[in-house]
Design a protein around this motif. Structure first.
Motif, PDB file in Angstrom:
ATOM      1  N   ILE B  23       0.835  -1.203   0.000  1.00 57.67           N
ATOM      2  CA  ILE B  23       0.000   0.000   0.000  1.00 57.67           C
ATOM      3  C   ILE B  23       0.867   1.250   0.000  1.00 57.67           C
ATOM      4  CG2 ILE B  23      -1.588   1.352   1.443  1.00 57.67           C
ATOM      5  CD1 ILE B  23      -2.834  -1.358   2.265  1.00 57.67           C
ATOM      6  N   ILE B  26       2.201   1.895  -3.378  1.00 58.78           N
ATOM      7  CA  ILE B  26       1.207   2.499  -4.279  1.00 58.78           C
ATOM      8  C   ILE B  26       1.174   4.007  -4.064  1.00 58.78           C
ATOM      9  CG2 ILE B  26      -1.268   2.655  -4.832  1.00 58.78           C
ATOM     10  CD1 ILE B  26      -1.551  -0.244  -4.050  1.00 58.78           C
ATOM     11  N   ARG B  29       3.570   6.372  -5.978  1.00 57.98           N
ATOM     12  CA  ARG B  29       3.572   6.399  -7.441  1.00 57.98           C
ATOM     13  C   ARG B  29       3.586   7.837  -7.937  1.00 57.98           C
ATOM     14  NH1 ARG B  29      -0.864   1.908  -9.197  1.00 57.98           N
ATOM     15  NH2 ARG B  29       0.223   0.137  -8.302  1.00 57.98           N
ATOM     16  N   ARG B  30       4.226   8.052  -9.085  1.00 59.41           N
ATOM     17  CA  ARG B  30       4.287   9.384  -9.721  1.00 59.41           C
ATOM     18  C   ARG B  30       4.908  10.442  -8.822  1.00 59.41           C
ATOM     19  NH1 ARG B  30      -0.175   7.111 -12.300  1.00 59.41           N
ATOM     20  NH2 ARG B  30      -1.445   7.245 -10.437  1.00 59.41           N
ATOM     21  N   THR B  96       3.312  12.975   1.236  1.00 60.83           N
ATOM     22  CA  THR B  96       2.247  12.321   0.473  1.00 60.83           C
ATOM     23  C   THR B  96       1.025  12.108   1.356  1.00 60.83           C
ATOM     24  OG1 THR B  96       3.407  10.280   0.918  1.00 60.83           O
ATOM     25  CG2 THR B  96       3.550  11.107  -1.321  1.00 60.83           C
ATOM     26  N   THR B  99      -0.413  16.290   2.364  1.00 61.55           N
ATOM     27  CA  THR B  99      -1.115  17.097   1.365  1.00 61.55           C
ATOM     28  C   THR B  99      -2.407  16.350   1.052  1.00 61.55           C
ATOM     29  OG1 THR B  99       0.348  16.007  -0.190  1.00 61.55           O
ATOM     30  CG2 THR B  99       0.720  18.333   0.125  1.00 61.55           C
ATOM     31  N   ASN B 100      -3.486  17.069   0.906  1.00 65.52           N
ATOM     32  CA  ASN B 100      -4.800  16.500   0.603  1.00 65.52           C
ATOM     33  C   ASN B 100      -5.341  15.569   1.688  1.00 65.52           C
ATOM     34  OD1 ASN B 100      -4.890  17.772  -1.940  1.00 65.52           O
ATOM     35  ND2 ASN B 100      -3.583  16.180  -2.760  1.00 65.52           N
ATOM     36  N   GLY B 102      -4.661  12.754   2.972  1.00 63.54           N
ATOM     37  CA  GLY B 102      -4.796  11.309   2.802  1.00 63.54           C
ATOM     38  C   GLY B 102      -4.674  10.583   4.139  1.00 63.54           C
ATOM     39  N   MET B 106      -6.602   7.395   6.160  1.00 63.76           N
ATOM     40  CA  MET B 106      -5.918   6.208   6.691  1.00 63.76           C
ATOM     41  C   MET B 106      -6.300   5.972   8.148  1.00 63.76           C
ATOM     42  SD  MET B 106      -4.254   4.796   4.394  1.00 63.76           S
ATOM     43  CE  MET B 106      -3.160   3.580   5.073  1.00 63.76           C
ATOM     44  N   LEU B 109      -9.546   4.307   8.887  1.00 66.30           N
ATOM     45  CA  LEU B 109      -9.672   2.914   8.459  1.00 66.30           C
ATOM     46  C   LEU B 109      -9.111   2.003   9.556  1.00 66.30           C
ATOM     47  CD1 LEU B 109      -8.472   3.277   4.777  1.00 66.30           C
ATOM     48  CD2 LEU B 109     -10.785   2.777   5.527  1.00 66.30           C
TER      49      LEU B 109
ATOM     50  N   TYR C  88      -5.213  10.886  -1.815  1.00 64.89           N
ATOM     51  CA  TYR C  88      -3.847  11.079  -2.290  1.00 64.89           C
ATOM     52  C   TYR C  88      -3.908  11.660  -3.690  1.00 64.89           C
ATOM     53  CZ  TYR C  88      -2.744   8.339   1.749  1.00 64.89           C
ATOM     54  OH  TYR C  88      -2.651   7.910   3.040  1.00 64.89           O
ATOM     55  N   LEU C  91      -2.413  10.024  -6.942  1.00 56.95           N
ATOM     56  CA  LEU C  91      -2.929   8.732  -7.400  1.00 56.95           C
ATOM     57  C   LEU C  91      -4.240   8.912  -8.158  1.00 56.95           C
ATOM     58  CD1 LEU C  91      -2.326   6.580  -4.207  1.00 56.95           C
ATOM     59  CD2 LEU C  91      -0.772   7.020  -6.094  1.00 56.95           C
ATOM     60  N   THR C  92      -4.595   7.909  -8.956  1.00 57.87           N
ATOM     61  CA  THR C  92      -5.867   7.958  -9.671  1.00 57.87           C
ATOM     62  C   THR C  92      -6.998   7.556  -8.719  1.00 57.87           C
ATOM     63  OG1 THR C  92      -5.762   5.659 -10.317  1.00 57.87           O
ATOM     64  CG2 THR C  92      -4.711   7.239 -11.792  1.00 57.87           C
ATOM     65  N   GLU C  95      -6.696   3.938  -7.839  1.00 59.15           N
ATOM     66  CA  GLU C  95      -5.584   3.646  -6.920  1.00 59.15           C
ATOM     67  C   GLU C  95      -5.918   4.063  -5.491  1.00 59.15           C
ATOM     68  OE1 GLU C  95      -1.905   3.956 -10.122  1.00 59.15           O
ATOM     69  OE2 GLU C  95      -2.578   5.728  -9.051  1.00 59.15           O
ATOM     70  N   ASP C  98      -8.076   1.493  -4.190  1.00 61.19           N
ATOM     71  CA  ASP C  98      -7.336   0.245  -4.023  1.00 61.19           C
ATOM     72  C   ASP C  98      -6.654   0.209  -2.647  1.00 61.19           C
ATOM     73  OD1 ASP C  98      -6.465  -2.233  -5.018  1.00 61.19           O
ATOM     74  OD2 ASP C  98      -4.474  -1.391  -5.377  1.00 61.19           O
ATOM     75  N   ILE C  99      -6.155   1.374  -2.202  1.00 58.76           N
ATOM     76  CA  ILE C  99      -5.515   1.442  -0.885  1.00 58.76           C
ATOM     77  C   ILE C  99      -6.519   1.048   0.200  1.00 58.76           C
ATOM     78  CG2 ILE C  99      -4.636   3.072   0.840  1.00 58.76           C
ATOM     79  CD1 ILE C  99      -3.175   4.481  -1.432  1.00 58.76           C
ATOM     80  N   ILE C 100      -7.725   1.621   0.113  1.00 55.18           N
ATOM     81  CA  ILE C 100      -8.763   1.317   1.112  1.00 55.18           C
ATOM     82  C   ILE C 100      -9.158  -0.157   1.016  1.00 55.18           C
ATOM     83  CG2 ILE C 100     -11.062   1.955   1.945  1.00 55.18           C
ATOM     84  CD1 ILE C 100     -10.623   4.674   0.572  1.00 55.18           C
ATOM     85  N   GLN C 127      -5.809  11.285 -12.394  1.00 53.91           N
ATOM     86  CA  GLN C 127      -5.232  11.621 -11.093  1.00 53.91           C
ATOM     87  C   GLN C 127      -6.222  12.475 -10.305  1.00 53.91           C
ATOM     88  OE1 GLN C 127      -1.128  12.557 -12.734  1.00 53.91           O
ATOM     89  NE2 GLN C 127      -0.805  12.774 -10.557  1.00 53.91           N
TER      90      GLN C 127
END
Lengths: 240, 270, 253
Positions: B23, B26, B29-30, B96, B99-100, B102, B106, B109, C88, C91-92, C95, C98-100, C127
């Motif tokens: 995870i 992932i 990425r980018r 990562t 920002t935003n 995320g 997490m 969850l 995130y 990510l798309t 994606e 997919d993490i969840i 994205q």
């Protein structure tokens, strides 16, 4: 006005503390180094300031470069983190002047950090070399030279930070450039004047004939990177 | 009793370590971190290959040119670039998430935050392994280029090169734990990065003092210097002094990770 | 039976009280509307349910579990959409989901299912930082619905959506209890929204619960208290204004 605005935006971001902290860390280098190895230095035949500079400036310069890298990253990170930059772009304000506002603020604080270091060098000179006469004017000239040597590094780093919205990219680029700059040998005059390498030069170590060309080279580079930023600001709409 | 049943249940459905690492991979990425790891490895060896002739002027310390090429080239990497890359990666892993927001998702969850923190640390080590791999690959490219230019075989055997790189890699783990802890504790990323970077710079001095075992930032450089000492005369000690480095390194690693895992996510869940 | 209950739940930030001695009762299988002006404490309460912030005093139970038995068993039951959806950006859409999915240990097909459900299928490979506000909101909703959790906590789910989108998402939420046998806690600052969505309603102002009950009970209450009963929006406004005036008077005294 822009200058005051830029300072205001940096409130509570830790910008001023980071320059104070960085300046103090670099200023601690000659104090610790001379305190630990007093005999090694006091026995040398040269003047106190060249001794102190030769012994400490390498580390101090690297710390100052890293400080500039972190400062530039922070000043643009505050723009990008919550999309403040986007708002700025929608306001009737010249983008170029915003960049030069940031440049002035960073330069001012770099000056602050350098004066802390100068003070520490002067103190070390007075305290550990009591028998030798001190040439303060020479010391101040030397630090004035260092700020000019730092200009291209500062401008290029600020330009880099304005390019990337992700801070690890600007920080990463800055750190890699710091790494590469530290590997460039002093004996190569032209190479040794590029950004991230120039700040390691010391006034007393440069031959008097080369001093004016060193200063000129750094000022030209500073303008060059400034112009690169202006070109970038005017063309980025094409890329994004 | 109730607690153990709960945790046993959570083992069943909640995610294992491997899955958490996947995870985390992932998530980056980018991020272009690949380039930040690759560029220094390339930039380090190309100039040393072009200047390979200096390696023949080392008669006074009695080192073979090929060893000098390897050690001198690796030096900048060990004392500055590897620790610096470590710092950049900690910034990446934290930003990562932040920002935003995320990270907020997490935390809402069913994941154990301590486990999540450990997974991120392992990803950090994985990224550093990637950089070591690049370093080895480009060492060979550089050594081959130097051999061609100077008509002298600069290439050292793989077991020697990989062994040297592995030693340096293991030596960064305590420092990594320390940096990770600082990144978790200090919310402003520039601050933690700045403190870590400032702590790396004096490691060249620290390695020459008796205090070196207590300064984890100089371990990788120390490893390389003992290698230097083995190949050249009167440069550095020839044997690694495991005491008191090993217990200090172990304590730093365990303590750093413990604090990081306990404090992870606490600032977001005040 | 109540699936979520709070007992004297309180949250202070320094000397600011965000939630004050709140006693909520959310029945299983219902859609519970959480209504209040901005800053009333809706998000703070929801964050406490998700373990994102700890109560200062009081406690709550979710499906019979309390925080003392750990966050994870509670979080396993809940799908959530919290304020400005968290994601995130690099990510798309797929994606991100997919993490969840991996954390919840769900099959791959569950991603396509929720993408379809929230109408994101055609944007799944973009994205997320390039998403519009409405699309981000839909992605947040997809992240909450994935795995069909028995409890859904949705903080202003129709924020940033266009009228067609609002209608779509509203019908989707409306259909959830029957389709998946779940309980929904949904917040909004619009009574018209709650009126169309919810079976039960809780009205909040400055961290205090002013009213709790079914929509019918709210209408009765309004007519008894002398609020305009034919227009619930006005009832709501009048309730908030009365409460604010009482608070001011209290401060004054």
């Amino acid at each position: 006005m822009i200058f005051a605005l830029e300072l205001k935006k940096l409130r509570r971001t830790g910008f001023i503390p980071i320059f104070l902290g960085g300046g103090l860390t670099a200023a601690a280098v000659p104090l610790i180094n001379t305190a630990v190895r007093t005999e090694t230095f006091s026995g040398l035949p040269e003047e106190p300031f060249p001794i102190l500079m030769d012994a400490n400036w390498g580390l101090m310069a690297q710390l100052t470069i890293l400080l500039v890298v972190c400062g530039c990253c922070l000043i643009y990170h505050t723009e990008y983190a919550d999309r403040g930059a986007l708002k700025m772009n929608t306001l009737p304000v010249c983008q170029t002047s915003l960049f030069f506002g940031k440049f002035s603020v960073t330069l001012l604080l770099t000056l602050l950090a350098l004066s802390l270091q100068t003070a520490s060098l002067i103190f070390s000179g007075i305290h550990w070399f009591p028998d030798k006469s001190l040439n303060l004017w020479e010391m101040i000239q030397d630090m004035g030279f260092e700020i000019i040597m730092l200009l291209p590094t500062l401008t290029l780093m600020l330009f880099t930070a304005s390019l990337f919205q992700s801070m690890w990219l600007s920080l990463g680029t800055g750190v890699i450039l710091t790494f590469l700059g530290s590997m460039i040998q002093e004996d190569h005059l032209i190479l040794s004047l590029i950004p991230f390498a120039a700040p390691y030069r010391m006034l007393h170590a440069v031959s008097p004939a080369d001093i004016s060309s060193c200063i000129l080279a750094c000022i030209i580079q500073t303008f060059l990177f400034g112009i690169m930023e202006i070109i970038y600001l005017h063309t980025r709409r094409i890329f994004t | 009793m109730n607690q153990t049943i709960q945790s046993a249940k959570s083992e069943k459905t909640a995610t294992g370590m491997i899955s958490l690492i996947q995870i985390e991979l992932i998530k980056i990425r980018r991020s272009h971190i690949f380039w930040i790891l690759l560029i220094p490895a390339v930039m380090m060896w190309i100039p040393s290959a072009l200047n390979a002739n200096v390696n023949f002027q080392m008669d006074d310390i009695g080192i073979m040119p090929e060893h000098n090429f390897f050690i001198q080239g690796f030096m900048g990497m060990a004392w500055f670039m590897i620790p610096a890359a470590l710092i950049i990666c900690t910034v990446l892993l934290n930003q990562t998430e932040r920002t935003n927001k995320g990270f907020l998702k997490m935390l809402s969850l069913p994941v154990n935050t301590g486990k999540l923190c450990l997974a991120k640390f392992l990803v950090l080590l994985l990224l550093m392994a990637v950089q070591m791999m690049f370093t080895i690959i480009f060492y060979y490219a550089g050594a081959l280029l130097a051999s061609r230019l100077e008509n002298y075989n600069f290439v050292l055997g793989f077991p020697y090169v990989a062994g040297g790189a592995a030693k340096i890699y293991l030596a960064i783990i305590p420092m990594a734990a320390l940096f990770w802890m600082l990144a978790v504790l200090i919310q402003t990323p520039v601050f933690s990065a700045g403190i870590c970077l400032a702590s790396v710079v004096p490691s060249v001095l620290m390695v020459n003092t008796r205090l070196w075992p207590f300064y984890p930032m100089d371990y990788p450089f120390y490893m390389l210097m003992t290698e230097y000492g083995k190949q050249a005369e009167h440069i550095f000690s020839t044997e690694i002094q495991w005491m008191p480095m090993l217990p200090v390194a172990g304590a730093v690693t365990v303590l750093g990770l413990l604090v990081a895992c306990v404090r992870f996510g606490k600032a977001e869940t005040r | 039976m109540n699936i979520i209950e709070t007992i004297q739940l309180t949250k202070n930030y320094g000397d600011f009280t965000a939630v004050s001695e709140m006693n909520l009762h959310i029945p299983k299988g219902h859609i519970y509307g959480f209504l209040g002006p901005n800053g009333a404490g809706k998000s703070t309460t929801m964050k406490m349910f998700l373990g994102l912030t700890n109560p200062t005093s009081g406690y709550f139970t979710i499906d019979g579990k309390t925080l003392s038995s750990g966050r994870i068993p509670i979080l396993k039951k809940i799908g959530s959409l919290i304020e400005a959806p968290a994601f995130y950006g690099n990510l798309t859409g797929t994606e991100n989901l997919d993490i969840i999915r991996r954390i919840l240990g769900l099959p791959k097909s569950s991603i396509d299912e929720v993408l379809e459900l929230t109408g994101l299928t055609q944007h799944q490979k973009r994205q997320v930082k390039k998403y519009s506000l409405g699309m981000k909101q839909r992605l947040g909703l997809a992240g909450a619905l994935i795995g069909k959790p028995p409890i859904l906590i949705l903080d202003e789910p129709t924020n940033g959506l266009d009228p067609v989108g609002i209608h779509e998402i509203r019908s989707l939420i409306r259909s959830l209890p029957k389709q998946y046998d779940c309980t929904v806690l949904v917040s909004s600052h619009l009574l018209s929204e709650i009126e169309l969505l919810a079976d039960d309603v809780g009205i909040l102002n400055h961290g205090r619960l002013l009213f709790e009950g079914t929509m019918e009970a709210l209408k009765d209450y309004a007519s008894h208290a002398g609020y305009p009963a034919d227009n619930l929006e006005e009832t709501f406004l009048a309730m908030i204004q009365t409460d604010n005036a009482a608070r001011k008077w209290g401060d004054f005294k």
